[in-house]
Design an enzyme around this catalytic site. Sequence first.
Site, PDB file in Angstrom:
ATOM      1  N   HIS A 194       0.857  -1.189   0.000  1.00 17.71           N
ATOM      2  CA  HIS A 194       0.000   0.000   0.000  1.00 17.71           C
ATOM      3  C   HIS A 194       0.891   1.236   0.000  1.00 17.71           C
ATOM      4  CE1 HIS A 194      -3.221  -2.699   1.080  1.00 17.71           C
ATOM      5  NE2 HIS A 194      -4.076  -1.722   1.250  1.00 17.71           N
ATOM      6  N   GLU A 197      -1.594   6.251  -1.328  1.00 16.99           N
ATOM      7  CA  GLU A 197      -2.991   6.513  -0.963  1.00 16.99           C
ATOM      8  C   GLU A 197      -3.013   7.833  -0.196  1.00 16.99           C
ATOM      9  OE1 GLU A 197      -4.515   3.837   1.980  1.00 16.99           O
ATOM     10  OE2 GLU A 197      -6.608   4.389   1.649  1.00 16.99           O
ATOM     11  N   ASP A 275     -11.303  -2.868  -1.594  1.00 15.13           N
ATOM     12  CA  ASP A 275     -10.565  -2.510  -0.374  1.00 15.13           C
ATOM     13  C   ASP A 275     -11.250  -3.058   0.893  1.00 15.13           C
ATOM     14  OD1 ASP A 275      -8.426  -1.499   0.996  1.00 15.13           O
ATOM     15  OD2 ASP A 275      -8.909   0.616   0.698  1.00 15.13           O
ATOM     16  N   ASP A 276     -12.316  -2.390   1.354  1.00 15.83           N
ATOM     17  CA  ASP A 276     -13.038  -2.782   2.577  1.00 15.83           C
ATOM     18  C   ASP A 276     -14.542  -2.686   2.324  1.00 15.83           C
ATOM     19  OD1 ASP A 276     -10.705  -2.892   4.579  1.00 15.83           O
ATOM     20  OD2 ASP A 276     -10.483  -0.876   3.759  1.00 15.83           O
TER      21      ASP A 276
HETATM   22 ZN   LIG Z   1      -6.193  -1.572   1.217  1.00 14.51          ZN
END
Ligand SMILES: [Zn+2]
Length: 311
Positions: A194, A197, A275-276
């Site tokens: 990651h 972001e 992602d979530d």
């Molecule tokens: Zn993520």
Amino acid sequence: MTTPFQAALEAGDLAGLRAAPKAELHIHAVLGGCRDFIHERIGQDIAPLEGVLSSMDEMHAWTDSQTAGVFRSATGRALAFEATFVRARKDGVSRMEVGADVWEITLHDNSAQAVWDVLANAHIAGAPQVDWIPQMSFSRHCSVRSLERWMTPLLELGRFRTLDLSGDEFAQPVEVFAPLYRRAKAAGLSLKAHVGEWGTADDVWRAVELLELDEVQHGIAAADSPQVMRALADAGVRLNICPTSNLKLGRVERLEDHPIRRLHDAGVRVTVNTDDPLMFGLSLSEEFLALYQAGVMTAAELDAIRLEGLR
Ligand SMILES: [Zn+2]
């Protein structure tokens, strides 16, 4: 020629989108599960986030308040994994990369086999038809010494195929993880992390070089730099992008302006992911549809991105 996936996008036909094979390459099991399945199993309703958050701290606070720590125990993690596979099955996901954070070995008396068994059982119970790519991941705030201790038996098991790094992007500089990434590479794992972001385009390229990444989770900040986009395109590094996550965490103001457009136009390989999804509310099929309906990409472009994920 219009493919069934393109036709489904143009018609806003979610059932048609679900019927098409597609890959989910950026999802975290703890917040990746099917809401209805979790409710059926434990009677807890985890409603998606409303509004926009502005930091990872706020995200963690939301997780604590909404999930009440249910996914922290070994049995809770097992539920989260199974719920994530169930979600994939219901949405017609045909390939999914997901797995355990290496610290989870501490929930199982340091048995790598036990970590593996929980994941493999969740796969069989939730969605045996899904082509599962087992991933191990690091939390960025953990000490390198701990990560190494937890990772070693998981590597020796010889089952995991990819390595990820997630959590607070500024917790530790990326170079501290380089020795562990070299070990994972020597063991044949595909490497991702990651980055970009919350950080910058330069952070993205620095991580790619220092960790020898094959793929980047998010990486959307790269769109701010033509040089970094060119370097990513030349190196064939793929960005696994999660549009709704970026909106809900305030990384992108409007879906219409999502940087996936610029990245794609610069020749960077991209995929679409969730992602979530338990937190952000959209399935993978809905992510594709949202990008289409916001006019970010054409149906043909989104179909090519879907196929890129299956390559
Ligand atoms: Zn993520």
